[in-house]
Design an enzyme around this catalytic site. Structure first.
Site, PDB file in Angstrom:
ATOM      1  N   ARG A   1     -13.653  15.050   7.216  1.00 20.86           N
ATOM      2  CA  ARG A   1     -14.757  15.851   7.740  1.00 20.86           C
ATOM      3  C   ARG A   1     -14.766  15.940   9.266  1.00 20.86           C
ATOM      4  O   ARG A   1     -15.555  16.657   9.846  1.00 20.86           O
ATOM      5  CB  ARG A   1     -16.091  15.217   7.302  1.00 20.86           C
ATOM      6  CG  ARG A   1     -16.568  15.660   5.946  1.00 20.86           C
ATOM      7  CD  ARG A   1     -16.991  17.119   6.019  1.00 20.86           C
ATOM      8  NE  ARG A   1     -17.264  17.649   4.718  1.00 20.86           N
ATOM      9  CZ  ARG A   1     -18.490  17.742   4.183  1.00 20.86           C
ATOM     10  NH1 ARG A   1     -19.531  17.315   4.840  1.00 20.86           N
ATOM     11  NH2 ARG A   1     -18.637  18.262   2.995  1.00 20.86           N
TER      12      ARG A   1
ATOM     13  N   ARG B   1      -0.854   4.397  13.010  1.00 25.04           N
ATOM     14  CA  ARG B   1       0.374   5.178  12.863  1.00 25.04           C
ATOM     15  C   ARG B   1       0.614   6.062  14.074  1.00 25.04           C
ATOM     16  O   ARG B   1      -0.331   6.431  14.772  1.00 25.04           O
ATOM     17  CB  ARG B   1       0.272   6.067  11.612  1.00 25.04           C
ATOM     18  CG  ARG B   1       0.545   5.321  10.329  1.00 25.04           C
ATOM     19  CD  ARG B   1       0.523   6.275   9.143  1.00 25.04           C
ATOM     20  NE  ARG B   1       0.981   5.598   7.950  1.00 25.04           N
ATOM     21  CZ  ARG B   1       2.248   5.611   7.523  1.00 25.04           C
ATOM     22  NH1 ARG B   1       3.161   6.288   8.178  1.00 25.04           N
ATOM     23  NH2 ARG B   1       2.575   4.954   6.437  1.00 25.04           N
TER      24      ARG B   1
ATOM     25  N   GLU C   1      -1.168  -3.441  11.805  1.00 28.21           N
ATOM     26  CA  GLU C   1       0.173  -3.029  11.388  1.00 28.21           C
ATOM     27  C   GLU C   1       0.683  -1.980  12.366  1.00 28.21           C
ATOM     28  O   GLU C   1      -0.014  -0.996  12.642  1.00 28.21           O
ATOM     29  CB  GLU C   1       0.126  -2.401   9.991  1.00 28.21           C
ATOM     30  CG  GLU C   1      -0.142  -3.394   8.895  1.00 28.21           C
ATOM     31  CD  GLU C   1      -0.203  -2.696   7.544  1.00 28.21           C
ATOM     32  OE1 GLU C   1       0.136  -1.500   7.444  1.00 28.21           O
ATOM     33  OE2 GLU C   1      -0.625  -3.351   6.593  1.00 28.21           O
TER      34      GLU C   1
ATOM     35  N   ASN D   1      -7.202  -3.743   3.692  1.00 23.01           N
ATOM     36  CA  ASN D   1      -6.749  -2.634   4.526  1.00 23.01           C
ATOM     37  C   ASN D   1      -7.769  -1.491   4.431  1.00 23.01           C
ATOM     38  O   ASN D   1      -8.033  -0.979   3.343  1.00 23.01           O
ATOM     39  CB  ASN D   1      -5.365  -2.186   4.031  1.00 23.01           C
ATOM     40  CG  ASN D   1      -4.800  -1.058   4.859  1.00 23.01           C
ATOM     41  OD1 ASN D   1      -5.498  -0.109   5.201  1.00 23.01           O
ATOM     42  ND2 ASN D   1      -3.526  -1.145   5.176  1.00 23.01           N
TER      43      ASN D   1
ATOM     44  N   THR E   1       3.679   3.355   3.370  1.00 25.17           N
ATOM     45  CA  THR E   1       4.843   2.570   3.792  1.00 25.17           C
ATOM     46  C   THR E   1       5.731   2.297   2.580  1.00 25.17           C
ATOM     47  O   THR E   1       5.393   1.478   1.724  1.00 25.17           O
ATOM     48  CB  THR E   1       4.380   1.256   4.458  1.00 25.17           C
ATOM     49  OG1 THR E   1       3.346   1.575   5.377  1.00 25.17           O
ATOM     50  CG2 THR E   1       5.519   0.580   5.181  1.00 25.17           C
TER      51      THR E   1
ATOM     52  N   ARG F   1      -2.950   9.405  11.610  1.00 26.66           N
ATOM     53  CA  ARG F   1      -3.528  10.178  10.495  1.00 26.66           C
ATOM     54  C   ARG F   1      -4.771   9.510   9.893  1.00 26.66           C
ATOM     55  O   ARG F   1      -5.575  10.167   9.285  1.00 26.66           O
ATOM     56  CB  ARG F   1      -2.489  10.389   9.397  1.00 26.66           C
ATOM     57  CG  ARG F   1      -2.090   9.141   8.655  1.00 26.66           C
ATOM     58  CD  ARG F   1      -1.229   9.467   7.471  1.00 26.66           C
ATOM     59  NE  ARG F   1       0.139   9.728   7.856  1.00 26.66           N
ATOM     60  CZ  ARG F   1       1.177   9.426   7.085  1.00 26.66           C
ATOM     61  NH1 ARG F   1       0.992   8.894   5.904  1.00 26.66           N
ATOM     62  NH2 ARG F   1       2.400   9.658   7.487  1.00 26.66           N
TER      63      ARG F   1
ATOM     64  N   HIS G   1      -3.578   0.069  10.077  1.00 22.22           N
ATOM     65  CA  HIS G   1      -2.246   0.522  10.486  1.00 22.22           C
ATOM     66  C   HIS G   1      -2.422   1.673  11.472  1.00 22.22           C
ATOM     67  O   HIS G   1      -2.903   2.744  11.096  1.00 22.22           O
ATOM     68  CB  HIS G   1      -1.474   0.975   9.229  1.00 22.22           C
ATOM     69  CG  HIS G   1      -0.065   1.414   9.496  1.00 22.22           C
ATOM     70  ND1 HIS G   1       0.786   1.774   8.475  1.00 22.22           N
ATOM     71  CD2 HIS G   1       0.647   1.556  10.638  1.00 22.22           C
ATOM     72  CE1 HIS G   1       1.969   2.115   8.993  1.00 22.22           C
ATOM     73  NE2 HIS G   1       1.901   2.003  10.298  1.00 22.22           N
TER      74      HIS G   1
ATOM     75  N   ASP H   1      -7.634   1.438   6.124  1.00 26.31           N
ATOM     76  CA  ASP H   1      -7.101   2.725   6.611  1.00 26.31           C
ATOM     77  C   ASP H   1      -7.767   3.920   5.928  1.00 26.31           C
ATOM     78  O   ASP H   1      -8.062   4.937   6.553  1.00 26.31           O
ATOM     79  CB  ASP H   1      -5.596   2.824   6.321  1.00 26.31           C
ATOM     80  CG  ASP H   1      -4.765   1.917   7.211  1.00 26.31           C
ATOM     81  OD1 ASP H   1      -5.310   1.402   8.201  1.00 26.31           O
ATOM     82  OD2 ASP H   1      -3.583   1.721   6.891  1.00 26.31           O
ATOM     83  N   HIS H   2      -7.976   3.779   4.607  1.00 25.80           N
ATOM     84  CA  HIS H   2      -8.435   4.962   3.866  1.00 25.80           C
ATOM     85  C   HIS H   2      -9.937   5.226   3.980  1.00 25.80           C
ATOM     86  O   HIS H   2     -10.419   6.254   3.527  1.00 25.80           O
ATOM     87  CB  HIS H   2      -7.938   4.905   2.424  1.00 25.80           C
ATOM     88  CG  HIS H   2      -6.430   4.959   2.407  1.00 25.80           C
ATOM     89  ND1 HIS H   2      -5.742   6.019   2.962  1.00 25.80           N
ATOM     90  CD2 HIS H   2      -5.495   4.067   2.000  1.00 25.80           C
ATOM     91  CE1 HIS H   2      -4.438   5.773   2.871  1.00 25.80           C
ATOM     92  NE2 HIS H   2      -4.262   4.603   2.293  1.00 25.80           N
TER      93      HIS H   2
ATOM     94  N   GLU I   1       5.782 -10.684   5.067  1.00 21.13           N
ATOM     95  CA  GLU I   1       4.978 -10.088   4.000  1.00 21.13           C
ATOM     96  C   GLU I   1       5.947  -9.365   3.072  1.00 21.13           C
ATOM     97  O   GLU I   1       6.734  -8.518   3.511  1.00 21.13           O
ATOM     98  CB  GLU I   1       3.945  -9.103   4.571  1.00 21.13           C
ATOM     99  CG  GLU I   1       3.126  -8.462   3.447  1.00 21.13           C
ATOM    100  CD  GLU I   1       1.840  -7.801   3.933  1.00 21.13           C
ATOM    101  OE1 GLU I   1       1.253  -8.247   4.932  1.00 21.13           O
ATOM    102  OE2 GLU I   1       1.418  -6.829   3.283  1.00 21.13           O
TER     103      GLU I   1
ATOM    104  N   HIS J   1       1.109  -4.264  -0.947  1.00 23.97           N
ATOM    105  CA  HIS J   1       1.441  -2.884  -1.292  1.00 23.97           C
ATOM    106  C   HIS J   1       1.305  -2.583  -2.780  1.00 23.97           C
ATOM    107  O   HIS J   1       1.925  -3.224  -3.617  1.00 23.97           O
ATOM    108  CB  HIS J   1       2.844  -2.449  -0.842  1.00 23.97           C
ATOM    109  CG  HIS J   1       2.878  -0.951  -0.633  1.00 23.97           C
ATOM    110  ND1 HIS J   1       3.053  -0.071  -1.657  1.00 23.97           N
ATOM    111  CD2 HIS J   1       2.670  -0.200   0.473  1.00 23.97           C
ATOM    112  CE1 HIS J   1       2.978   1.163  -1.187  1.00 23.97           C
ATOM    113  NE2 HIS J   1       2.742   1.103   0.103  1.00 23.97           N
TER     114      HIS J   1
HETATM  115  N1  PXP Z   1       0.639  -4.462   3.458  1.00 25.43           N
HETATM  116  C1  PXP Z   1       1.292  -3.609   4.288  1.00 25.43           C
HETATM  117  C2  PXP Z   1       2.249  -4.196   5.275  1.00 25.43           C
HETATM  118  C3  PXP Z   1       1.053  -2.219   4.231  1.00 25.43           C
HETATM  119  O1  PXP Z   1       1.714  -1.396   5.066  1.00 25.43           O
HETATM  120  C4  PXP Z   1       0.093  -1.730   3.316  1.00 25.43           C
HETATM  121  C5  PXP Z   1      -0.220  -0.272   3.282  1.00 25.43           C
HETATM  122  O2  PXP Z   1       0.886   0.455   3.035  1.00 25.43           O
HETATM  123  C6  PXP Z   1      -0.552  -2.646   2.479  1.00 25.43           C
HETATM  124  C7  PXP Z   1      -0.264  -3.996   2.573  1.00 25.43           C
HETATM  125  C8  PXP Z   1      -1.592  -2.197   1.491  1.00 25.43           C
HETATM  126  O3  PXP Z   1      -1.056  -1.360   0.542  1.00 25.43           O
HETATM  127  P1  PXP Z   1      -2.018  -0.622  -0.472  1.00 25.43           P
HETATM  128  O4  PXP Z   1      -2.859   0.320   0.305  1.00 25.43           O
HETATM  129  O5  PXP Z   1      -1.081   0.063  -1.400  1.00 25.43           O
HETATM  130  O6  PXP Z   1      -2.842  -1.669  -1.154  1.00 25.43           O
END
Ligand code: PXP
Length: 239
Positions: A19, A46, A71, A8, A102, A50, A44, A10-11, A152, A193
């Site tokens: 920035r 959202r 997601e 993932n 989540t 964000r 994801h 996202d971050h 999942e 997660h």
């Molecule tokens: N799986 C799902 C469905 C998620 O929504 C997330 C992020 O919340 C993750 C996996 C990955 O979680 P993490 O960033 O805590 O590893």
């Protein structure tokens, strides 16, 4: 069975957005992740955008080789976006505006009609769709009834227990039982997660989990352990 890893990213977008410019670039990171042997990229989208933005999804999808696991919340606007970009995979997740991440699985009982309709649409479009659920036999049974082929399991609780050195055995056995039941009724099982190295090692003992989706820890570790290489590059430039 070869266990699959979905990363993932996202971050990466969270860092970039801090920035408001273009660096670090989720697309570049996605290519690096796949080059390193991961099987898919999770993003994801959202409601508040964000981290990942529509343009990120557009750019990632333009490279047809990137297996994207998108997601989304069970929401008609998100379904439209998903059908526009046709990712390889979709994971339906619950979404609250003010949550940091989540926090739990879907409420299938409350949203069964909506989720069934969405599953029908994605099944018809041949998009593998999983439901993000808590480790609960009832939710697994309902996932199957609603037409899902994949689930999942939310591993937030056991991950916290492991990280806090608490007794996680009860939660582990619950997940193990759920996974076994899900497989028996023909569902493919993923997990995600809050996972780090230790959590993953422990959950990987449940052989029937086919895919792990990990995000925050991977990005955090990449900063902690990638920083040395970058600092050395700057020292080289300066001296
Ligand atoms: N799986 C799902 C469905 C998620 O929504 C997330 C992020 O919340 C993750 C996996 C990955 O979680 P993490 O960033 O805590 O590893």
């Amino acid at each position: 069975m070869k266990k699959r890893l979905g990363v993932n990213i996202d971050h990466v977008a969270t860092l970039r957005n801090a920035r408001g410019e273009k660096h670090p670039d989720p697309y570049t990171v996605a290519l690096e992740v796949l080059k390193s042997g991961a099987d898919s990229i999770t993003v994801h989208l959202r409601e508040d955008r964000r981290h990942i933005k529509d343009i990120d999804l557009k750019i990632l999808s333009s490279n047809k080789i990137i297996p994207i696991n998108l997601e989304i919340a069970s929401d008609s606007t998100m379904v439209k976006i998903a059908l526009k970009y046709k990712p390889s995979f979709i994971c339906l997740v619950p979404e609250k505006r003010d949550e940091i991440t989540t926090e739990g699985g879907l409420n299938l009982k409350k949203n069964r009609n909506k989720i069934k309709k969405i599953l029908d649409v994605f099944n018809r479009n041949n998009i593998r769709t999983s439901l993000f659920i808590n480790p609960s036999m009832q939710d697994i049974k309902l996932s199957k009834i609603l037409g899902s082929k994949c689930i999942e399991i939310h591993t937030g609780k056991i991950s916290n227990q492991i990280k806090q050195n608490k007794n996680y055995l009860k939660e582990f056995n619950k997940i193990k039982k759920c996974v076994s039941y899900a497989k028996n009724i023909g569902l493919e099982v993923h997990a995600g997660h809050g996972m780090d190295y230790k959590t993953t090692k422990i959950l990987n003992k449940i052989k029937q989990i086919e895919e792990f989706n990990i995000g925050h820890f991977i990005i955090g570790e990449s900063v902690s352990h990638g920083i040395s290489k970058v600092v050395k590059k700057f020292i080289n430039i300066l001296r």
